[in-house]
Design a protein around this motif. Structure first.
Motif, mmCIF file in Angstrom:
data_model
loop_
_atom_site.group_PDB
_atom_site.id
_atom_site.type_symbol
_atom_site.label_atom_id
_atom_site.label_comp_id
_atom_site.label_asym_id
_atom_site.label_seq_id
_atom_site.Cartn_x
_atom_site.Cartn_y
_atom_site.Cartn_z
ATOM 1 N N ALA A 149 -25.467 9.358 -36.449
ATOM 2 C CA ALA A 149 -24.246 10.083 -36.068
ATOM 3 C C ALA A 149 -23.028 9.194 -36.296
ATOM 4 O O ALA A 149 -21.968 9.676 -36.729
ATOM 5 C CB ALA A 149 -24.328 10.514 -34.602
ATOM 6 N N MET A 150 -23.176 7.900 -36.022
ATOM 7 C CA MET A 150 -22.068 6.961 -36.245
ATOM 8 C C MET A 150 -21.714 6.898 -37.729
ATOM 9 O O MET A 150 -20.535 6.990 -38.097
ATOM 10 C CB MET A 150 -22.475 5.578 -35.723
ATOM 11 N N PHE A 200 -29.041 5.255 -19.266
ATOM 12 C CA PHE A 200 -29.673 5.381 -17.948
ATOM 13 C C PHE A 200 -31.203 5.457 -18.014
ATOM 14 O O PHE A 200 -31.853 5.379 -16.988
ATOM 15 C CB PHE A 200 -29.151 6.634 -17.234
ATOM 16 N N GLY A 201 -31.750 5.652 -19.224
ATOM 17 C CA GLY A 201 -33.169 6.004 -19.297
ATOM 18 C C GLY A 201 -34.136 4.883 -19.617
ATOM 19 O O GLY A 201 -35.335 5.116 -19.724
ATOM 20 N N LYS A 202 -33.619 3.631 -19.779
ATOM 21 C CA LYS A 202 -34.543 2.534 -20.099
ATOM 22 C C LYS A 202 -35.557 2.384 -18.968
ATOM 23 O O LYS A 202 -35.191 2.229 -17.817
ATOM 24 C CB LYS A 202 -33.767 1.218 -20.250
ATOM 25 N N GLY A 203 -36.834 2.438 -19.337
ATOM 26 C CA GLY A 203 -37.863 2.337 -18.304
ATOM 27 C C GLY A 203 -38.242 3.682 -17.725
ATOM 28 O O GLY A 203 -39.258 3.801 -17.046
ATOM 29 N N VAL A 204 -37.408 4.711 -17.961
ATOM 30 C CA VAL A 204 -37.719 6.051 -17.475
ATOM 31 C C VAL A 204 -38.313 6.876 -18.617
ATOM 32 O O VAL A 204 -39.378 7.464 -18.487
ATOM 33 C CB VAL A 204 -36.451 6.745 -16.914
ATOM 34 N N ILE A 205 -37.597 6.888 -19.760
ATOM 35 C CA ILE A 205 -38.128 7.596 -20.918
ATOM 36 C C ILE A 205 -39.097 6.685 -21.661
ATOM 37 O O ILE A 205 -39.094 5.466 -21.464
ATOM 38 C CB ILE A 205 -36.992 8.047 -21.867
ATOM 39 N N SER A 206 -39.926 7.278 -22.511
ATOM 40 C CA SER A 206 -40.925 6.476 -23.222
ATOM 41 C C SER A 206 -40.233 5.619 -24.283
ATOM 42 O O SER A 206 -39.210 6.023 -24.838
ATOM 43 C CB SER A 206 -41.956 7.381 -23.880
ATOM 44 N N PRO A 207 -40.776 4.420 -24.551
ATOM 45 C CA PRO A 207 -40.172 3.571 -25.592
ATOM 46 C C PRO A 207 -40.110 4.264 -26.952
ATOM 47 O O PRO A 207 -39.163 4.056 -27.697
ATOM 48 C CB PRO A 207 -41.103 2.356 -25.638
ATOM 49 N N GLU A 208 -41.120 5.090 -27.269
ATOM 50 C CA GLU A 208 -41.114 5.797 -28.558
ATOM 51 C C GLU A 208 -39.878 6.675 -28.677
ATOM 52 O O GLU A 208 -39.210 6.695 -29.709
ATOM 53 C CB GLU A 208 -42.372 6.678 -28.714
ATOM 54 N N LEU A 209 -39.546 7.393 -27.606
ATOM 55 C CA LEU A 209 -38.363 8.257 -27.610
ATOM 56 C C LEU A 209 -37.107 7.408 -27.734
ATOM 57 O O LEU A 209 -36.210 7.715 -28.520
ATOM 58 C CB LEU A 209 -38.330 9.104 -26.327
ATOM 59 N N PHE A 210 -37.053 6.310 -26.978
ATOM 60 C CA PHE A 210 -35.882 5.428 -27.015
ATOM 61 C C PHE A 210 -35.612 4.957 -28.446
ATOM 62 O O PHE A 210 -34.472 4.968 -28.907
ATOM 63 C CB PHE A 210 -36.107 4.216 -26.104
ATOM 64 N N ARG A 211 -36.667 4.579 -29.166
ATOM 65 C CA ARG A 211 -36.494 4.079 -30.537
ATOM 66 C C ARG A 211 -35.840 5.138 -31.412
ATOM 67 O O ARG A 211 -34.936 4.841 -32.190
ATOM 68 C CB ARG A 211 -37.849 3.677 -31.127
ATOM 69 N N TRP A 212 -36.262 6.395 -31.276
ATOM 70 C CA TRP A 212 -35.671 7.473 -32.078
ATOM 71 C C TRP A 212 -34.232 7.738 -31.667
ATOM 72 O O TRP A 212 -33.387 8.063 -32.510
ATOM 73 C CB TRP A 212 -36.509 8.757 -31.962
ATOM 74 N N LEU A 213 -33.928 7.603 -30.378
ATOM 75 C CA LEU A 213 -32.556 7.823 -29.916
ATOM 76 C C LEU A 213 -31.599 6.834 -30.581
ATOM 77 O O LEU A 213 -30.500 7.199 -30.998
ATOM 78 C CB LEU A 213 -32.478 7.681 -28.391
ATOM 79 N N VAL A 214 -32.030 5.562 -30.690
ATOM 80 C CA VAL A 214 -31.180 4.553 -31.335
ATOM 81 C C VAL A 214 -30.914 4.959 -32.784
ATOM 82 O O VAL A 214 -29.785 4.868 -33.278
ATOM 83 C CB VAL A 214 -31.851 3.162 -31.281
ATOM 84 N N VAL A 215 -31.960 5.443 -33.466
ATOM 85 C CA VAL A 215 -31.818 5.824 -34.871
ATOM 86 C C VAL A 215 -30.797 6.967 -35.011
ATOM 87 O O VAL A 215 -29.888 6.908 -35.849
ATOM 88 C CB VAL A 215 -33.190 6.236 -35.448
ATOM 89 N N PHE A 216 -30.910 7.992 -34.173
ATOM 90 C CA PHE A 216 -30.002 9.137 -34.304
ATOM 91 C C PHE A 216 -28.576 8.780 -33.868
ATOM 92 O O PHE A 216 -27.606 9.307 -34.423
ATOM 93 C CB PHE A 216 -30.548 10.344 -33.527
ATOM 94 N N HIS A 217 -28.452 7.881 -32.886
ATOM 95 C CA HIS A 217 -27.120 7.401 -32.493
ATOM 96 C C HIS A 217 -26.440 6.731 -33.696
ATOM 97 O O HIS A 217 -25.266 6.965 -33.971
ATOM 98 C CB HIS A 217 -27.272 6.400 -31.339
ATOM 99 N N ASP A 218 -27.205 5.922 -34.423
ATOM 100 C CA ASP A 218 -26.659 5.223 -35.595
ATOM 101 C C ASP A 218 -26.315 6.201 -36.712
ATOM 102 O O ASP A 218 -25.279 6.060 -37.369
ATOM 103 C CB ASP A 218 -27.670 4.182 -36.104
#
Lengths: 242, 266
Positions: A173-174, A153-171
């Motif tokens: 955890a996987m 839900f946060g694309k364009g709402v949260i900062s791209p820098e934060l988004f990049r880290w979220l992808v890393v932590f999602h991976d």
């Protein structure tokens, strides 16, 4: 219940005792039924050799499956908490670490690989391995949710820098939770000592003899379980059969 | 193959927005997502880049050393020498061509939006259904179909003010530097050429008459460090972890099958 097994002369009698409620089993299997498709559809974006599946309409369809499964996966523990809050708290208490866990770590190789029962100190309703699996899945549930919801839900709402880290932590955890899942799957379906695990998660009951052997602290209580274990160790040291 | 580049002389731009129209016409882009344009108190239109608007003139009111003036910036994909979007695209829809064009194949895109989150210039845009995730991102391709057939990009071809040029990148840099020198000689002391070294050297070079920040361009854009974390860390880590786990399970399975007899298990 009396069972005649191949290779045994006499029939054996199994006394069944309850272990899991219907809600617990339903929760466990819905968790499985969502975790597996989530892992598979997620890996499509992760492994380069799966790139053809990620392209165009196929990729959009797999994202939709990922999102539907994610909603169920995310709501499961919350629904369980609403339906059986006391049972959840009881299970969480039984998942907390204690000093038997160190004994489990020491005894695990001899116990799981050689079948030496005397190497394993008495364990509660969940042994340290099950606790580890549970802990990884609980932490992964939080990480998947805390990173996945803003990625959805946060694309364009949260900062791209934060988004990049979220992808890393999602991976991350996987990677951890899929490895844990593979070990859990092996122990549940293919390890000879753990035969009652799959039975109890399907039907809610476990064999009394199995519980006495593998979850003695739960079956006998801590004091009696220790006495029995000490006796078993003495017997093994004297060269008797365990 | 020599790298191609677009030279945009913002001192020549009159903000007629012919480039926007030519781009939409050649690339079959629709109008803005709204049914009709609304007055937002600015000459800019459409309000922002989108998958349907690959280029757009940004208007900035600038108070410079010689007083107030408009700054016009033709926004669009920079076609970086080190394109982070290509590194993170899991579908292969984004590619860097030997001639330096960063191209985009819409039918391959699945709308994951990683390119929109890793671009140092915030150029690719995603239009997606918030619930189902169905959608696509898109961006300028420098009219790959025209350029590979020896034509100029549609915006360059149409520009009546001759503010746009396209060709060999080294030639474009030389032309840009000449223009900057000429502008400085005419009293534009802040004139500069943007895009020569940034992010591997940009395929879109700007002749500016004010500092890049005044136009809203990042003075020092950085290639995002996390853009290559899949290739460099996460995928090797996952391969090792999954491989070790599966090997361990297989070994345990074969070993335990011989050591523990099911008949003796209680």
């Amino acid at each position: 219940m009396t069972v005649q097994l191949k290779g045994r002369a006499e029939a054996i009698t199994i006394q069944w005792i309850p272990k899991y409620t219907l809600m617990e089993r339903l929760g466990h299997w819905l968790h499985t039924a969502t975790f597996v498709p989530l892992a598979i559809t997620g890996m499509i974006l992760y492994f380069p050799f799966l790139q053809p599946l990620a392209q165009g309409a196929a990729g959009e369809t797999f994202r939709l499956i990922h999102r539907v499964a994610a909603v169920i996966f995310g709501l499961l523990p919350i629904v369980y908490f609403i339906v059986q809050p006391r049972r959840l708290l009881l299970n969480i208490r039984e998942f907390l670490p204690n000093k038997e866990d160190l004994g489990w770590l020491k005894g695990a190789p001899a116990y799981y690989l050689m079948g030496k029962h005397e190497a394993m100190p008495p364990q509660g309703r969940f042994n340290a391995g099950e606790k580890m699996n549970g802990l990884v899945m609980i932490v992964a549930w939080f990480v998947f949710g805390l990173t996945g919801i803003p990625m959805w839900f946060g694309k364009g709402v949260i900062s791209p820098e934060l988004f990049r880290w979220l992808v890393v932590f999602h991976d991350l955890a996987m990677i951890v939770s899929v490895c844990m899942f593979l070990v859990h799957l092996y122990l549940a379906v293919a390890h000879p000592l753990m035969w009652a695990g799959l039975v109890s998660m399907r039907f809610g009951v476990t064999s009394a003899e199995y519980a006495a052997e593998h979850h003695a602290k739960w079956y006998y209580g801590p004091k009696r379980a220790m006495e029995i274990w000490e006796a078993k160790k003495r017997q093994a040291a004297e060269g008797g059969h365990s | 193959m020599a790298r191609l580049a677009m030279l945009i002389d913002e001192s020549q731009c009159t903000a007629c927005r012919g480039c926007q129209v030519a781009c939409k016409q050649w690339n079959d882009r629709e109008g803005w997502l709204y049914s009709r344009t609304r007055n937002r108190g600015t000459y800019e239109n459409p309000p922002d880049l989108s998958p349907q608007t690959w280029t757009r003139i940004r208007f900035t009111e600038y108070e410079g050393p010689d007083g107030f003036r408009w700054l016009f910036l033709k926004e669009g994909c920079m076609h970086c020498g080190d394109p982070a979007c290509v590194a993170v695209c899991p579908t292969g829809a984004l590619k860097q061509q030997p001639n330096g064009l960063v191209t985009f194949e819409e039918e391959l895109c699945n709308g994951c939006g990683y390119c929109t989150q890793f671009c140092p210039f915030h150029i690719p845009r995603l239009a997606t259904d918030l619930v189902t995730g169905k959608g696509k991102s898109s961006k300028c391709t420098f009219c790959q179909d025209r350029v590979t057939n020896g034509l100029l990009p549609a915006c360059v071809k149409t520009c009546p003010a001759k503010a746009l040029d396209f060709g060999d990148r080294d030639e474009m840099i030389a032309k840009g530097q000449e223009r900057v020198a000429a502008l400085k000689a005419r009293g534009y002391t802040q004139a500069n050429l943007y895009g020569v070294d940034q992010v591997g050297g940009l395929g879109r070079l700007y002749v500016l008459i004010a500092p890049p920040e005044a136009y809203g361009l990042p003075a020092n854009p950085q290639y995002p460090a996390l853009a290559n974390i899949w290739q460099k860390i996460l995928q090797p880590l996952g391969n090792v972890a999954f491989g070790a786990t599966l090997l361990g399970i297989l070994g345990a399975f074969l070993f335990v099958r011989r050591k523990i007899r099911m008949e003796e298990v209680r």
